[in-house]
Scaffold this active site. Structure first.
Site, PDB file in Angstrom:
ATOM      1  N   CYS A  34       9.197   6.083   0.646  1.00 43.40           N
ATOM      2  CA  CYS A  34       9.200   4.829   1.392  1.00 43.40           C
ATOM      3  C   CYS A  34      10.590   4.210   1.444  1.00 43.40           C
ATOM      4  CB  CYS A  34       8.208   3.845   0.778  1.00 43.40           C
ATOM      5  SG  CYS A  34       8.530   3.475  -0.955  1.00 43.40           S
ATOM      6  N   GLY A  38       1.225   2.657  -0.876  1.00 39.67           N
ATOM      7  CA  GLY A  38       0.829   3.646   0.122  1.00 39.67           C
ATOM      8  C   GLY A  38       1.279   3.212   1.499  1.00 39.67           C
ATOM      9  N   SER A  39       0.584   3.682   2.498  1.00 36.05           N
ATOM     10  CA  SER A  39       0.975   3.394   3.871  1.00 36.05           C
ATOM     11  C   SER A  39       0.641   1.958   4.249  1.00 36.05           C
ATOM     12  CB  SER A  39       0.258   4.346   4.833  1.00 36.05           C
ATOM     13  OG  SER A  39      -1.133   4.043   4.895  1.00 36.05           O
ATOM     14  N   THR A  40       1.342   1.442   5.232  1.00 38.80           N
ATOM     15  CA  THR A  40       1.086   0.087   5.706  1.00 38.80           C
ATOM     16  C   THR A  40      -0.319  -0.036   6.288  1.00 38.80           C
ATOM     17  OG1 THR A  40       3.419  -0.367   6.103  1.00 38.80           O
ATOM     18  CG2 THR A  40       1.839  -1.656   7.369  1.00 38.80           C
ATOM     19  N   VAL A  90      -3.108   1.584   5.420  1.00 37.16           N
ATOM     20  CA  VAL A  90      -4.095   1.483   4.346  1.00 37.16           C
ATOM     21  C   VAL A  90      -3.902   0.175   3.575  1.00 37.16           C
ATOM     22  CG1 VAL A  90      -5.019   2.588   2.274  1.00 37.16           C
ATOM     23  CG2 VAL A  90      -4.278   3.992   4.202  1.00 37.16           C
ATOM     24  N   GLY A  91      -2.654  -0.304   3.505  1.00 32.98           N
ATOM     25  CA  GLY A  91      -2.419  -1.595   2.872  1.00 32.98           C
ATOM     26  C   GLY A  91      -3.148  -2.722   3.585  1.00 32.98           C
ATOM     27  N   GLU A 131       7.571   5.299  10.507  1.00 34.58           N
ATOM     28  CA  GLU A 131       7.890   6.005   9.270  1.00 34.58           C
ATOM     29  C   GLU A 131       7.529   7.478   9.421  1.00 34.58           C
ATOM     30  OE1 GLU A 131       7.638   4.892   4.587  1.00 34.58           O
ATOM     31  OE2 GLU A 131       5.766   4.800   5.705  1.00 34.58           O
ATOM     32  N   LYS A 142      -6.604   4.977  -9.710  1.00 29.58           N
ATOM     33  CA  LYS A 142      -6.953   6.080  -8.812  1.00 29.58           C
ATOM     34  C   LYS A 142      -5.674   6.669  -8.242  1.00 29.58           C
ATOM     35  CE  LYS A 142      -7.763   6.677  -4.498  1.00 29.58           C
ATOM     36  NZ  LYS A 142      -7.284   8.093  -4.347  1.00 29.58           N
TER      37      LYS A 142
END
Length: 502
Positions: free
Chosen positions: A298, A242-244, A246-247, A396, A189
């Site tokens: 990143c 991806g972002s922390t 969403v991680g 970030e 995805k």
């Protein structure tokens, strides 16, 4: 500095239509909905994708599951898989200009930069093809005359691969070829903002000989399909960039079925600069590290930690060079900084700058949005007088904003570098090897560059400490990440010496 955006001569800004790839071929989603992408640099709709739903994600997972459980891919020899991956690399190279255009127009990325990314991806695919043939287990004939131990490496199964918008083709290349080399199947995805090049990759893989169902590609929002891809019991592993934030959600979703999770997340990467370094080399690296990919990276060198004795001079010199950076049309080969991905993200970047000024920082260069006639752009920005406790120094920003902090002692520099929740990468600049090695040992980051910044190679592992992620991508162990180990403990001959009396 560029003052307006004009399509480059011959630029093809027509609308492109894409289908999703599930199982036996290309098609529409269950509900027939679409997602349209407006080019962030030109303000016109350039892509239309089929919008996947939960039902489409389930169909893709089922196709990948069937391909793994009963299909030929996991049962091929390593040399057969390697040959197909090498063919895919050749086909990527053949279509490099098409792929670069898609990433440039959908992501606002400078076309010259993306061409380099596609070339890098070709190298990664070839490297993964080589590793496919190097994957092996272990044997132990030292366990006694009656025992032989064998440790197998087997493909882990179905992998959900979720990639971000900032490096669409390069990052899928850091994941998918290694999963395929191990014998896994996948549901991919890409971000709904920059899906075009990944969908073209699907065409390439089928042409190269990857069997149907091995790679499935769907486009959808994280809220719509993310929970299914990260929690479904038929998915064995998740590889997410991806972002922390969403991680963390990905890990929570995976916990219900205890999936293996690989995460490459955010960064707030420092460059620590000592007075004895080659300042000319550093100034160039500082500008590159801050503004590469418009800072939407990143790995961006978004924190400069300068020794106080050189801070004023360095800030002035970086500001002078920043003024020469060309911001403009991503399709212009001379552009160095392109458009910001969405208007909302541009507002977020500008908000960080405004907040830093309100907290006492100073704008040494740039500082605001740019009106170039079309699309959304941010001026390359330098903030001086930044303190470690400021949000711009800890969070970030993901934009072309460079925060400058100062230090007196080496220990103070290390403390500032380690004071954030991230630990993806860092840089140290000094001609003294002891200084570089000490920083390299004590800064908690997955990669530490010494007298350079943002270099890389397929052979070198990449990943972060702390909240910058879990696991590593690239490097000679990358294929092993997509495997399970199985022990075969084999007895030879009749078993004797049982503790039960006979």
């Amino acid at each position: 500095m560029t003052i307006e955006i004009r399509p480059q001569p011959g630029a093809d800004l027509k609308l492109r239509e894409f289908s999703m790839l599930i199982g036996s071929g290309w098609g529409k989603g269950v509900e027939g909905q679409v997602i349209e992408r407006v080019a962030p640099s030109h303000g016109v709709t350039v892509s239309r994708y089929q919008a996947a739903t939960k039902a489409d994600a389930e169909r893709a997972i089922a196709a990948a599951r069937a391909a793994f459980d009963t299909g030929p891919w996991p049962r091929m020899t390593a040399s057969e898989r390697s040959r197909i991956l090498l063919k895919a690399a050749d086909l990527i190279a053949d279509r490099a200009e098409e792929l670069a255009f898609l990433d440039a127009i959908e992501g606002g990325k400078p076309i010259s930069q993306v061409r380099g990314e596609i070339a890098g991806a070709v190298d990664i695919w070839r490297y993964a093809a080589a590793l496919a043939r190097d994957l092996h287990g272990e044997s132990y004939n030292t366990l006694g005359d009656g025992t032989l131990g064998v440790v197998l490496r087997e493909a882990i199964g179905v992998v959900s691969i979720i990639t971000p918008w900032n490096f669409p083709f390069l990052i899928v290349g850091q994941k998918l070829p290694f999963a395929l080399a191990a014998g896994c199947t996948a549901v991919v995805k890409p971000s709904e903002l920059t899906s075009g090049s990944t969908l073209v990759l699907g065409e390439i893989l089928l042409e190269a000989g990857v069997p149907e169902g091995v790679v499935n590609i769907i486009v959808g929002t994280g809220g719509e399909v993310g929970p299914t891809l990260t929690s479904h019991p038929d998915v064995d592993m998740i590889s997410f960039t991806g972002s922390t934030g969403v991680g963390k959600l990905t890990m929570a979703n995976a916990a219900g079925t205890l999936k293996k999770v690989s995460l490459e997340l955010g960064g707030k990467n420092p460059q620590i600069v000592f007075p004895d370094c080659d300042l000319d080399a550093f100034i160039d690296a500082a500008v590159f590290g801050a503004y590469f990919n418009a800072g939407e990276c990143c790995n961006a060198g978004s924190r400069l930690i300068l020794h106080k004795s050189i801070a004023a001079d360095v800030i002035a010199r970086i500001g002078e060079l920043s003024g020469k950076v060309k911001v403009g049309d991503p399709l212009d080969p001379t552009t160095q900084v392109g458009a910001i991905i969405t208007p909302q993200h541009l507002d977020k970047i500008a908000g960080y700058v405004d907040g830093a000024v309100e907290s006492g920082a100073h704008v040494a260069h740039g500082g605001g949005k740019l009106d170039l006639g079309l699309g959304q752009f941010m001026a390359p920005t330098i903030l001086s007088g930044v303190k470690p406790e400021m949000a711009v120094a800890r969070e970030e920003v993901f934009g072309p904003v460079l925060s400058v902090l100062e230090f007196d002692t080496r220990d103070e520099a290390i403390s500032i570098a380690n004071s954030v929740e991230y630990g993806l990468s860092a840089g140290v600049w000094s001609k003294d090897f002891d200084t570089c090695l000490t920083i390299g040992r004590k800064v908690r980051a997955g990669t530490v560059w010494m007298n350079t910044f943002m270099d890389g190679a397929s052979e070198l592992p990449f990943g972060g400490y702390k909240q910058s992620g879990l696991g590593r991508e690239l490097g000679r162990h990358a294929v092993e990440d997509y495997t399970e180990t199985k022990t075969l403990n084999m007895h030879i001959g009749a078993r004797t010496g049982w503790w039960m009396p006979r």
